[in-house]
Write a protein that holds these residues in place. Structure first.
Motif, mmCIF file in Angstrom:
data_model
loop_
_atom_site.group_PDB
_atom_site.id
_atom_site.type_symbol
_atom_site.label_atom_id
_atom_site.label_comp_id
_atom_site.label_asym_id
_atom_site.label_seq_id
_atom_site.Cartn_x
_atom_site.Cartn_y
_atom_site.Cartn_z
ATOM 1 N N UNK A 24 0.998 -1.133 -0.009
ATOM 2 C CA UNK A 24 0.129 0.119 -0.149
ATOM 3 C C UNK A 24 0.921 1.232 -0.065
ATOM 4 N N UNK A 25 0.395 2.223 -0.723
ATOM 5 C CA UNK A 25 1.224 3.506 -0.802
ATOM 6 C C UNK A 25 0.658 4.736 -0.027
ATOM 7 N N UNK A 26 -0.631 4.387 0.589
ATOM 8 C CA UNK A 26 -1.290 5.599 1.179
ATOM 9 C C UNK A 26 -2.231 6.394 0.205
ATOM 10 N N UNK A 27 -2.050 5.896 -1.043
ATOM 11 C CA UNK A 27 -3.158 6.599 -1.978
ATOM 12 C C UNK A 27 -4.510 5.742 -1.972
ATOM 13 N N UNK A 28 -5.287 6.511 -2.626
ATOM 14 C CA UNK A 28 -6.674 5.629 -2.949
ATOM 15 C C UNK A 28 -6.614 4.788 -4.085
ATOM 16 N N UNK A 29 -7.177 3.800 -4.017
ATOM 17 C CA UNK A 29 -7.160 2.666 -4.609
ATOM 18 C C UNK A 29 -8.584 2.506 -5.363
ATOM 19 N N UNK A 30 -8.559 2.219 -6.641
ATOM 20 C CA UNK A 30 -10.052 2.290 -7.096
ATOM 21 C C UNK A 30 -10.243 0.529 -7.555
ATOM 22 N N UNK A 31 -11.293 0.107 -7.085
ATOM 23 C CA UNK A 31 -11.677 -1.367 -7.206
ATOM 24 C C UNK A 31 -12.671 -1.465 -8.324
ATOM 25 N N UNK A 32 -12.610 -2.566 -9.015
ATOM 26 C CA UNK A 32 -13.706 -2.803 -9.713
ATOM 27 C C UNK A 32 -14.153 -4.452 -9.777
ATOM 28 N N UNK A 33 -15.319 -4.601 -9.588
ATOM 29 C CA UNK A 33 -15.955 -5.738 -9.789
ATOM 30 C C UNK A 33 -16.708 -6.035 -10.909
ATOM 31 N N UNK A 34 -16.711 -7.204 -11.932
ATOM 32 C CA UNK A 34 -17.439 -7.149 -13.046
ATOM 33 C C UNK A 34 -17.918 -8.665 -12.861
ATOM 34 N N UNK A 35 -19.199 -9.007 -13.485
ATOM 35 C CA UNK A 35 -19.658 -10.482 -13.637
ATOM 36 C C UNK A 35 -19.534 -10.748 -15.421
ATOM 37 N N UNK A 36 -18.989 -11.658 -15.381
ATOM 38 C CA UNK A 36 -18.790 -12.169 -16.883
ATOM 39 C C UNK A 36 -19.357 -13.356 -17.038
ATOM 40 N N UNK A 37 -19.946 -13.446 -18.361
ATOM 41 C CA UNK A 37 -20.698 -14.859 -18.745
ATOM 42 C C UNK A 37 -22.121 -14.684 -18.829
ATOM 43 N N UNK A 38 -22.723 -15.626 -18.469
ATOM 44 C CA UNK A 38 -24.333 -15.846 -18.707
ATOM 45 C C UNK A 38 -24.976 -14.937 -17.321
ATOM 46 N N UNK A 39 -24.968 -13.675 -17.427
ATOM 47 C CA UNK A 39 -25.836 -12.786 -16.450
ATOM 48 C C UNK A 39 -27.283 -12.877 -17.136
ATOM 49 N N UNK A 40 -28.325 -13.071 -16.340
ATOM 50 C CA UNK A 40 -29.555 -13.110 -16.424
ATOM 51 C C UNK A 40 -30.183 -11.572 -16.688
ATOM 52 N N UNK A 41 -30.924 -11.684 -18.040
ATOM 53 C CA UNK A 41 -31.429 -10.324 -18.360
ATOM 54 C C UNK A 41 -32.209 -9.709 -17.467
ATOM 55 N N UNK A 42 -32.170 -8.300 -17.264
ATOM 56 C CA UNK A 42 -33.140 -7.692 -16.256
ATOM 57 C C UNK A 42 -32.769 -8.187 -14.701
ATOM 58 N N UNK A 43 -31.696 -8.876 -14.523
ATOM 59 C CA UNK A 43 -31.555 -9.607 -13.147
ATOM 60 C C UNK A 43 -30.923 -8.554 -12.452
ATOM 61 N N UNK A 44 -31.000 -8.421 -11.182
ATOM 62 C CA UNK A 44 -30.167 -7.290 -9.995
ATOM 63 C C UNK A 44 -29.375 -8.328 -9.368
ATOM 64 N N UNK A 45 -28.165 -8.090 -9.296
ATOM 65 C CA UNK A 45 -27.213 -8.885 -8.377
ATOM 66 C C UNK A 45 -26.479 -7.700 -7.365
#
Length: 407
Positions: A310-331
């Protein structure tokens, strides 16, 4: 001396004693404040460079399966496991038969079975190390002398760990909170089965153990495994009382994804050891990917399983779902930091993505991981698994900061 004088004299004596004790305690505390813990965390120095985020591929498989060489299984020859695995798009599997059923000689049973071969599916060499102190799975890219590990199953951990190291195998704790929990030192293993079988709720204590290990500095990979023992019978008369399990818990419930540099057995083992791993409810469920941008330049620098200072700086995290996500679904994306709840987000769309920021403390060990909840993606070949997994869709391994690689 009057009674009053005697009482006053005793009071002064007691007060003096109390004052002396207080001074003594104060001196002790002052002396203790100068103590230096020789085991206190020191600067971990320069960490190894983070591997490429693009030079690799996602491979999916199941790391806990039993064939006919496990005597309590039924209707589950290796040929059936291999054919089914290929039909649902698996890249690799670990057939881990109980070694105690063959007195440790898996090399001349499971591994020499004529059906233990395939033209495309990667077949790991391994077994379920089945002992009175619990169970663990072994994984290797090549045959090894498993008999040696079986022979030291009742020895002290220091002896057992030495044999395991000499064999050069990956050892993983199985169902750590179940009846046959892993009863050996967690310093002997590289990974832990945090999602055993399609029945998600029974894994809550396994997740707690995993967080305890991570919080103490043990960078253990979390993995899944169906622990499937029973296949669908070829004809009605071959059915057993356990045959119904094949429609509820079979290959891929859950599925373990590894980000491997190469599509090889060693590539799978290395990714599993390094922690570039996520787990999904079944082979068709979306895969969670977890990344971090360390310098706010808009480019991801590390993924789950990686470790940086760690450097003491802000870290930006990213979460993504890949593959067969369901249409209109909320995760629902649940972020866990150092074993505790950090934040919760909602993700929708064809490629659901969530971002958040935090500042890992300089010089202090910390980690972040995520779980994904939502509607289940259908698994037609094992339809009963969906209800058993409830709303648990996927989980990631942690992104780590300031973990000592030599711990």
């Amino acid at each position: 001396m009057s009674l009053l004088e005697i009482a006053l004299h005793k009071s002064f004596v007691c007060a003096g004693m109390l004052l002396t004790m207080a001074c003594s305690l104060s001196s002790s505390v002052m002396a203790q404040s100068g103590h230096v813990n020789p085991w206190e965390k020191k600067d971990i120095g320069k960490l190894p460079p983070i591997a490429s985020l693009t030079e690799g591929m996602w491979l999916k498989g199941d790391l806990h399966l039993h064939s006919r060489h496990s005597t309590e299984s039924s209707n589950n020859p290796i040929s059936k496991i291999v054919a089914f695995s290929k039909s649902v798009g698996m890249d690799y599997i670990g057939i881990t038969d109980h070694d105690n059923h063959v007195n440790g000689d898996v090399a001349h049973h499971t591994w020499v079975d004529p059906e233990f071969k395939t033209d495309s599916l990667l077949l790991l060499y391994g077994a379920e190390w089945t002992t009175t102190r619990g169970h663990g799975n072994t994984f290797s890219a090549k045959p090894y002398d498993h008999q040696q590990l079986y022979d030291v199953r009742d020895q002290r951990d220091v002896i057992t760990a030495g044999v395991k190291k000499k064999l050069g195998i990956h050892l993983s704790a199985n169902h750590p909170s179940g009846k046959d929990h892993f009863g050996y030192s967690y310093d002997m293993i590289e990974s832990i089965e945090v999602w055993n079988s399609a029945i998600w709720p029974k894994n809550a204590n396994a997740i707690m153990i995993w967080d305890d290990m991570l919080s103490s500095g043990r960078k253990l990979t979390g993995r899944g495994g169906s622990d499937a023992h029973h296949g669908v019978p070829d004809s009605p008369e071959k059915a057993t009382k356990n045959s119904v399990q094949a429609t509820a818990n079979y290959v891929g419930t859950p599925t373990t994804w590894v980000f491997a540099k190469t599509r090889t057995l060693q590539g799978v083992i290395d990714a599993l050891t390094n922690g570039r791993v996520s787990v999904s409810a079944n082979p068709y469920a979306p895969r969670v990917e977890f990344y971090a941008d360390l310098n706010e330049d808009g480019k991801m620098d590390m993924m789950m399983g990686d470790n940086a200072k760690s450097t003491g700086k802000v870290v930006r995290f990213q979460v993504q779902l890949s593959g067969n996500t369901l249409p209109d679904a909320t995760y629902t994306v649940n972020v866990v930091k150092n074993g505790g709840s950090f934040a919760t987000f909602q993700a929708t769309g064809k490629l659901p993505v969530v971002e958040f920021t935090d500042t890992p403390v300089t010089g202090k060990r910390s980690y972040y991981r995520v779980t994904i909840e939502g509607p289940q993606t259908a698994y037609p070949q094992v339809p009963g698994s969906m209800a058993l997994s409830e709303n648990m869709v996927a989980l990631s391994n942690p992104i780590c900061f300031n973990f000592d690689p030599n711990f």
